[in-house]
Design an enzyme around this catalytic site. Sequence first.
Site, short mmCIF file in Angstrom:
data_model
loop_
_atom_site.label_atom_id
_atom_site.label_comp_id
_atom_site.label_asym_id
_atom_site.label_seq_id
_atom_site.Cartn_x
_atom_site.Cartn_y
_atom_site.Cartn_z
N LYS A 124 0.84 -1.21 0.00
CA LYS A 124 0.00 0.00 0.00
C LYS A 124 0.87 1.25 0.00
N CYS A 133 -12.39 3.98 16.75
CA CYS A 133 -11.12 3.28 16.54
C CYS A 133 -10.27 3.21 17.80
N MET A 134 -9.91 4.36 18.36
CA MET A 134 -8.94 4.36 19.46
C MET A 134 -9.52 4.82 20.79
N MET A 176 -8.29 -3.51 17.11
CA MET A 176 -9.74 -3.38 17.15
C MET A 176 -10.50 -4.56 17.76
N GLY A 219 -4.60 2.69 14.83
CA GLY A 219 -5.02 2.31 13.48
C GLY A 219 -4.56 3.27 12.41
N GLN A 220 -4.98 4.51 12.55
CA GLN A 220 -4.74 5.47 11.49
C GLN A 220 -3.37 6.14 11.64
N1 LIG Z 1 -17.65 -2.47 9.74
C1 LIG Z 1 -16.61 -1.77 10.19
N2 LIG Z 1 -16.63 -0.43 10.10
C2 LIG Z 1 -15.59 0.28 10.59
C3 LIG Z 1 -14.48 -0.37 11.18
C4 LIG Z 1 -14.49 -1.78 11.26
O1 LIG Z 1 -13.55 -2.42 11.76
N3 LIG Z 1 -15.58 -2.44 10.76
N4 LIG Z 1 -13.45 0.38 11.67
C5 LIG Z 1 -13.67 1.75 12.07
C6 LIG Z 1 -12.38 2.45 12.18
S1 LIG Z 1 -11.24 1.73 13.23
C7 LIG Z 1 -12.07 3.56 11.50
S2 LIG Z 1 -10.58 4.33 11.80
C8 LIG Z 1 -13.04 4.19 10.58
C9 LIG Z 1 -12.42 4.82 9.35
O2 LIG Z 1 -13.43 5.29 8.53
P1 LIG Z 1 -13.25 6.49 7.51
O3 LIG Z 1 -12.32 7.50 8.02
O4 LIG Z 1 -14.61 6.99 7.18
O5 LIG Z 1 -12.64 5.73 6.25
P2 LIG Z 1 -11.61 6.24 5.13
O6 LIG Z 1 -11.85 5.41 3.93
O7 LIG Z 1 -10.25 6.21 5.69
O8 LIG Z 1 -12.07 7.71 4.87
C10 LIG Z 1 -11.15 8.74 4.63
C11 LIG Z 1 -11.75 9.70 3.65
O9 LIG Z 1 -10.88 10.81 3.48
C12 LIG Z 1 -10.61 11.02 2.08
N5 LIG Z 1 -9.24 11.58 2.02
C13 LIG Z 1 -8.09 10.94 1.77
N6 LIG Z 1 -7.04 11.79 1.87
C14 LIG Z 1 -7.55 12.99 2.18
C15 LIG Z 1 -6.97 14.27 2.43
O10 LIG Z 1 -5.76 14.47 2.37
N7 LIG Z 1 -7.83 15.26 2.75
C16 LIG Z 1 -9.17 15.09 2.82
N8 LIG Z 1 -9.92 16.11 3.14
N9 LIG Z 1 -9.75 13.91 2.56
C17 LIG Z 1 -8.94 12.87 2.26
C18 LIG Z 1 -10.77 9.66 1.47
O11 LIG Z 1 -11.05 9.76 0.09
C19 LIG Z 1 -11.94 9.07 2.27
O12 LIG Z 1 -13.17 9.43 1.74
O13 LIG Z 1 -13.98 3.20 10.17
C20 LIG Z 1 -14.65 2.51 11.17
N10 LIG Z 1 -15.63 1.63 10.53
N1 LIG Z 2 -4.49 -3.12 5.39
C1 LIG Z 2 -5.04 -2.26 6.24
N2 LIG Z 2 -4.36 -1.92 7.35
C2 LIG Z 2 -4.93 -1.07 8.23
C3 LIG Z 2 -6.21 -0.49 7.99
C4 LIG Z 2 -6.89 -0.85 6.79
O1 LIG Z 2 -7.99 -0.37 6.49
N3 LIG Z 2 -6.27 -1.74 5.96
N4 LIG Z 2 -6.77 0.35 8.90
C5 LIG Z 2 -6.00 0.84 10.03
C6 LIG Z 2 -6.90 1.13 11.15
S1 LIG Z 2 -7.69 2.63 11.21
C7 LIG Z 2 -7.09 0.26 12.17
S2 LIG Z 2 -8.13 0.67 13.45
C8 LIG Z 2 -6.32 -0.98 12.26
C9 LIG Z 2 -7.16 -2.20 12.67
O2 LIG Z 2 -6.32 -3.27 12.84
P1 LIG Z 2 -6.81 -4.64 13.42
O3 LIG Z 2 -7.61 -4.43 14.62
O4 LIG Z 2 -5.65 -5.54 13.52
O5 LIG Z 2 -7.77 -5.19 12.24
P2 LIG Z 2 -9.28 -5.71 12.16
O6 LIG Z 2 -9.33 -6.54 10.93
O7 LIG Z 2 -10.22 -4.57 12.26
O8 LIG Z 2 -9.54 -6.62 13.45
C10 LIG Z 2 -8.55 -7.32 14.14
C11 LIG Z 2 -8.94 -8.68 14.61
O9 LIG Z 2 -9.93 -8.63 15.64
C12 LIG Z 2 -10.43 -9.94 15.69
N5 LIG Z 2 -11.60 -10.04 16.59
C13 LIG Z 2 -12.91 -10.08 16.29
N6 LIG Z 2 -13.65 -10.26 17.41
C14 LIG Z 2 -12.79 -10.34 18.44
C15 LIG Z 2 -12.93 -10.55 19.85
O10 LIG Z 2 -14.02 -10.70 20.39
N7 LIG Z 2 -11.79 -10.57 20.60
C16 LIG Z 2 -10.55 -10.44 20.05
N8 LIG Z 2 -9.50 -10.50 20.84
N9 LIG Z 2 -10.40 -10.28 18.72
C17 LIG Z 2 -11.49 -10.22 17.93
C18 LIG Z 2 -10.70 -10.24 14.24
O11 LIG Z 2 -10.78 -11.62 14.02
C19 LIG Z 2 -9.52 -9.59 13.56
O12 LIG Z 2 -8.53 -10.52 13.18
O13 LIG Z 2 -5.70 -1.27 11.03
C20 LIG Z 2 -4.98 -0.19 10.48
N10 LIG Z 2 -4.26 -0.75 9.36
S1 SF4 Z 3 2.68 2.75 7.30
FE1 SF4 Z 3 1.44 0.88 7.23
S2 SF4 Z 3 0.52 0.90 5.18
FE2 SF4 Z 3 2.26 2.32 5.14
S3 SF4 Z 3 3.99 1.13 4.41
FE3 SF4 Z 3 4.04 1.08 6.65
S4 SF4 Z 3 2.95 -0.78 7.18
FE4 SF4 Z 3 2.41 -0.32 5.05
MO LIG Z 4 -9.19 2.77 12.91
#
Ligand SMILES: Nc1nc2c(c(=O)[nH]1)N[C@H]1C(S)=C(S)[C@@H](COP(=O)(O)OP(=O)(O)OC[C@H]3O[C@@H](n4cnc5c(=O)[nH]c(N)nc54)[C@H](O)[C@@H]3O)O[C@H]1N2
Ligand SMILES: Nc1nc2c(c(=O)[nH]1)N[C@H]1C(S)=C(S)[C@@H](COP(=O)(O)OP(=O)(O)OC[C@H]3O[C@@H](n4cnc5c(=O)[nH]c(N)nc54)[C@H](O)[C@@H]3O)O[C@H]1N2
Ligand code: SF4
Ligand SMILES: [Mo]
Length: 751
Positions: A79, A168-169, A336, A373-374
Site C-alpha cells: 500500500k 477506533c482508538m 480493534m 489504526g490510522q
Molecule cells: N464495519 C466496520 N466499520 C468500521 C471499522 C471496522 O472495523 N468495521 N473500523 C472503524 C475504524 S477503526 C475507523 S478508523 C473508521 C475509518 O473510517 P473512515 O475515516 O470513514 O474511512 P476512510 O476510507 O479512511 O475515509 C477517509 C476519507 O478521506 C478522504 N481523504 C483521503 N485523503 C484525504 C486528504 O488528504 N484530505 C481530505 N480532506 N480527505 C482525504 C478519502 O477519500 C476518504 O473518503 O472506520 C470505522 N468503521
Molecule cells: N491493510 C489495512 N491496514 C490497516 C487499515 C486498513 O484499512 N487496511 N486500517 C488501520 C486502522 S484505522 C485500524 S483501526 C487498524 C485495525 O487493525 P486490526 O484491529 O488488527 O484489524 P481488524 O481486521 O479490524 O480486526 C482485528 C482482529 O480482531 C479480531 N476479533 C474479532 N472479534 C474479536 C474478539 O471478540 N476478541 C478479540 N481478541 N479479537 C477479535 C478479528 O478476528 C480480527 O482478526 O488497522 C490499520 N491498518
Molecule cells: S505505514 Fe502501514 S501501510 Fe504504510 S507502508 Fe508502513 S505498514 Fe504499510
Molecule cells: Mo481505525
Amino acid sequence: MDITRREFLKYTAASSAFMAIGGPLAFAASKDQTVDHWVKGVCRFCGTGCGVMVGVKNKKVVTVKGDPNNHNAGFLCLKGALMTPIIYAKERITEPLIRKNGKLVPATWDEALNLTASKFKEAIKKYGPTSVAYYGSGQALTEETYLASKIFKAGLKCNNVEGNPRLCMASAVGGYVTTYGKDEPCGSYDDINAATCFFIIGSNTSECHPIIFKKIAARKQADPNVKVIVVDPRKTNTARIADIHVSFKPGTDLAILNAMAYVIIEEELDNYRFHSKYVNFMDNQKNKRTFEDYKKFLEDYTPEKVEKISGVPAETIRKIAKIFAESSATMSLWTMGINQRIRGVWANNLISNLHLLTGHIGKPGATPFSLTGQPNACGGVRDTGGLSHLLPAGRLIKKREHRNEMEELWGLPKDSLNPKPGYHTVALFKALGEGKIKALLILCTNPAQSLPNVNKYRKAMARKDNFIALIECFRDAETVKFADVVFPAAFWCEREGVYGCSERRYSLIGKAIDPPGKCRPTVNILVDLAVRMGVDPKLVPFKNSADVWDEWRKVARPTPYNFWGITRERLRKESGIRWPCPTEDHPGTRIRYVRGEDPNIPKDYKHKYFFYGKPDGKAVIWFRPYKGPAEAPDKDYPFVLTTGRVIDHWHTGTMTMKVPELRRSFPNAYVEINEKDAKKMGIQNGDRVLLETRRDKMVFPARVSDVCRPGLVFVPWFDVNLMINKLTKDAFDPGSKQPEFKICAVRIKKV
Ligand SMILES: Nc1nc2c(c(=O)[nH]1)N[C@H]1C(S)=C(S)[C@@H](COP(=O)(O)OP(=O)(O)OC[C@H]3O[C@@H](n4cnc5c(=O)[nH]c(N)nc54)[C@H](O)[C@@H]3O)O[C@H]1N2
Ligand SMILES: Nc1nc2c(c(=O)[nH]1)N[C@H]1C(S)=C(S)[C@@H](COP(=O)(O)OP(=O)(O)OC[C@H]3O[C@@H](n4cnc5c(=O)[nH]c(N)nc54)[C@H](O)[C@@H]3O)O[C@H]1N2
Ligand code: SF4
Ligand SMILES: [Mo]
C-alpha cells in the site's frame, strides 16, 4: 471477478515476501533511478507510520520508496509503495462544488466558502453554538485537527468536535487514562527488538500493521526462544506465525484475561515488589482495594470456569499465562478486536493489569503497546484533543483549571470556553437525524460508509434541512452524495504537515508537488472559513501549517506531552522524533514513566517508576468483570458477524481501489465461513450467501476456509458496493463511546 482462496494465499504469500526483502524499495528505485529529487515524508496509510521518500520528476511524483532513516529502515508494504496512481486518479476533485437542484456543480472558492459560513452563522444565531459540529479524522494532519478543534471550541464555543478515532482508538485512550492517568503508550517499537514474548490479542498485525509484523517475525526468526501468542477468534495470517493460537468465543476475552491473572497469582508468578510499590487496586466503583480483594475477585475466573465461558481449554489458559509471566520481557499488542467492543475500555484495563501484576512494564521489551489504526490518530486527534470531551495535550473540557489554562494560552477571557462536552460520534449523527445539528463540517473521513448501522445515519445525513460541508479529495467517496458543499483538498504530499504514529513519533510529510486544479491545503481552507464564520482573526493568525505547529508546541509545553524540542527545522532534517522531547538537543523518548528515560521525571526522583498521570504516582489494577457483547447470537440469528480489514485495502476503498495491483488482489467483499459450517450448509467457495442481521440483509460471495472458527463469519468492509455497515450494530462502550463493530448476531443462508 472473485479470487479463490488458493490465489489469495499465493498472493498474500507473494506480497509478504515482496515486503520482507524490501521489495518495493529495490523495485521502485531500479524502475526509475532518474528522479529530480526525493522528498521525505510518512506513508499515507496505517498507524505503523513508515517513513517514505517521494521521488519527484518534472514536478510529478513518479515513485515512492521507504526512508532508510525512519523506524521502518527503508521497508514498506505494498500500500505504501503504490501511492502514485492515487495522487493522479481521474476521480480527484479539483474545484469547489455546490449542490444545486440536487446536483453538485462547480463553484468558485468564494461562493463555496461564503455559502458554508452563512449556513453555520445562521444555525448558531437561531439555535446556538451546539447546533453545529465538526467531524474529523485520524488521517488529517496534526495541524489541521488542532486548528479545526480550536476554531470550534475557542472560536465558536462549540464542543461538538469529533472524529473517526472515536470508532477506533477511544477505548485505548480510555484504557490508558484510567490505568495510568495519561493517554498514549509507555513503550515504543524499540521494545520489539528486546521482547521475548509477544502477546497479540485482537490484532491482525500481519495485514494491518505489516511492517511491525515484519519486525516481530524477524525477531522470532533471530531468537528461537521468542514466543508468540495470538488470541483471536480467527486464524489470521498473524496467527500462522504463533507458537500458540488461542481461538475463543468472540467477546469472551475479558474472562480469559482475568483467568490469566488468576493463574499468574496462583502460580506465584506475580511481581510483588513491583505491584506493592507502584500499583493501586481498584474495584469497578473506583474504591481502593487490596491485593487480597483482587485475589477474591479473580475466583470467579478460574481457568475451569472460563473454559465454559470462552471455549478455551483451561490448560491453554494456564499455559499462556505462564509464558506471559515467565518470559524475560513481554510485549502485548492489540487493536480493534479489543477496542471495538462495548467493554473496550475494560478489556484495555485487563491487558494492562497483566503487565502491572508481573512488572512487565518500563523495561526494554516489556510493555502494553496499543497499536493505533490510522496514521495520525495519536498525533492528530488524541494528542491535540480533537474529540468532544478533550482539550489539547491531555486536558479535559470538564476540568475548569484545564479550560482556564487553555483560555490563557488562546488569549480568551477567563471562563469563556464552553464547559459542557459535546456529542460523541454516534450521538452526533443521531442528533443530526433528529434535526438538532443544523450544519456539519466533515474532514478526511467517509462516514456514509464507515459508521455502524449506517442506514440510520445515511438517513440522518440525507435530511433536507441540514447543511453538510465536506473537505475531500475524491468524488467517488460515498459521503460526497450527502454533501451540500465539497471543498477540494490538497492530498498527502501536496501540502506539508505532521503525522504522529503508534509510538509517539512525530514525522513530517514534506510538500513534494503542487496540488492539481484549484485544490488548497486544508489549513488555509479552515482559516478562510473561520474568518468568514465570524471567528476573531486573532485566533487564526496562520499562513500555513508550520505556523500552526509552533502554536501547538507552545500549548503542549506545560504538560507531560511536552515536545518543545520537536521544531519544524528538526523535523525537516530528522526522520521522526518521539515525545516527550523538551529541548532541541533532546533525542526523544523510548520509554515513559521510568526515571532516567522519561524527561518528565526529575533525575533525582526517589523511585524508579513514576506514573505521574495519577495523583499518587501509582498505576491501577482494575477489577473488571466479564461482560459479553451487546448482541449475542441466539436461535434466530445463530452466527456471530465480525468485520475488519484485508492487507491490500484501506478502509472505505477510496484510495486503494484506485491502485490496479491492490484492486485485483481483493476486487470485492466476501463472507469468510468456516469449512465445517459451510459443509453443513452446502456452501462452496464462490456461492452466493445471504447475510441477515436485525438491521439489514445482503448477499456476499463465500470464501470457505479455516480462518473463522465455527459459528463465526467475517466480512471486510472496504467495498462500497457491498456495504457491510448496513448490517452492523451501533451499540457502544458506555465509557469510551466506541461502537462494537466487532460483534453482532447474524443468520446466513445459501441463495
Ligand atoms: N464495519 C466496520 N466499520 C468500521 C471499522 C471496522 O472495523 N468495521 N473500523 C472503524 C475504524 S477503526 C475507523 S478508523 C473508521 C475509518 O473510517 P473512515 O475515516 O470513514 O474511512 P476512510 O476510507 O479512511 O475515509 C477517509 C476519507 O478521506 C478522504 N481523504 C483521503 N485523503 C484525504 C486528504 O488528504 N484530505 C481530505 N480532506 N480527505 C482525504 C478519502 O477519500 C476518504 O473518503 O472506520 C470505522 N468503521
Ligand atoms: N491493510 C489495512 N491496514 C490497516 C487499515 C486498513 O484499512 N487496511 N486500517 C488501520 C486502522 S484505522 C485500524 S483501526 C487498524 C485495525 O487493525 P486490526 O484491529 O488488527 O484489524 P481488524 O481486521 O479490524 O480486526 C482485528 C482482529 O480482531 C479480531 N476479533 C474479532 N472479534 C474479536 C474478539 O471478540 N476478541 C478479540 N481478541 N479479537 C477479535 C478479528 O478476528 C480480527 O482478526 O488497522 C490499520 N491498518
Ligand atoms: S505505514 Fe502501514 S501501510 Fe504504510 S507502508 Fe508502513 S505498514 Fe504499510
Ligand atoms: Mo481505525
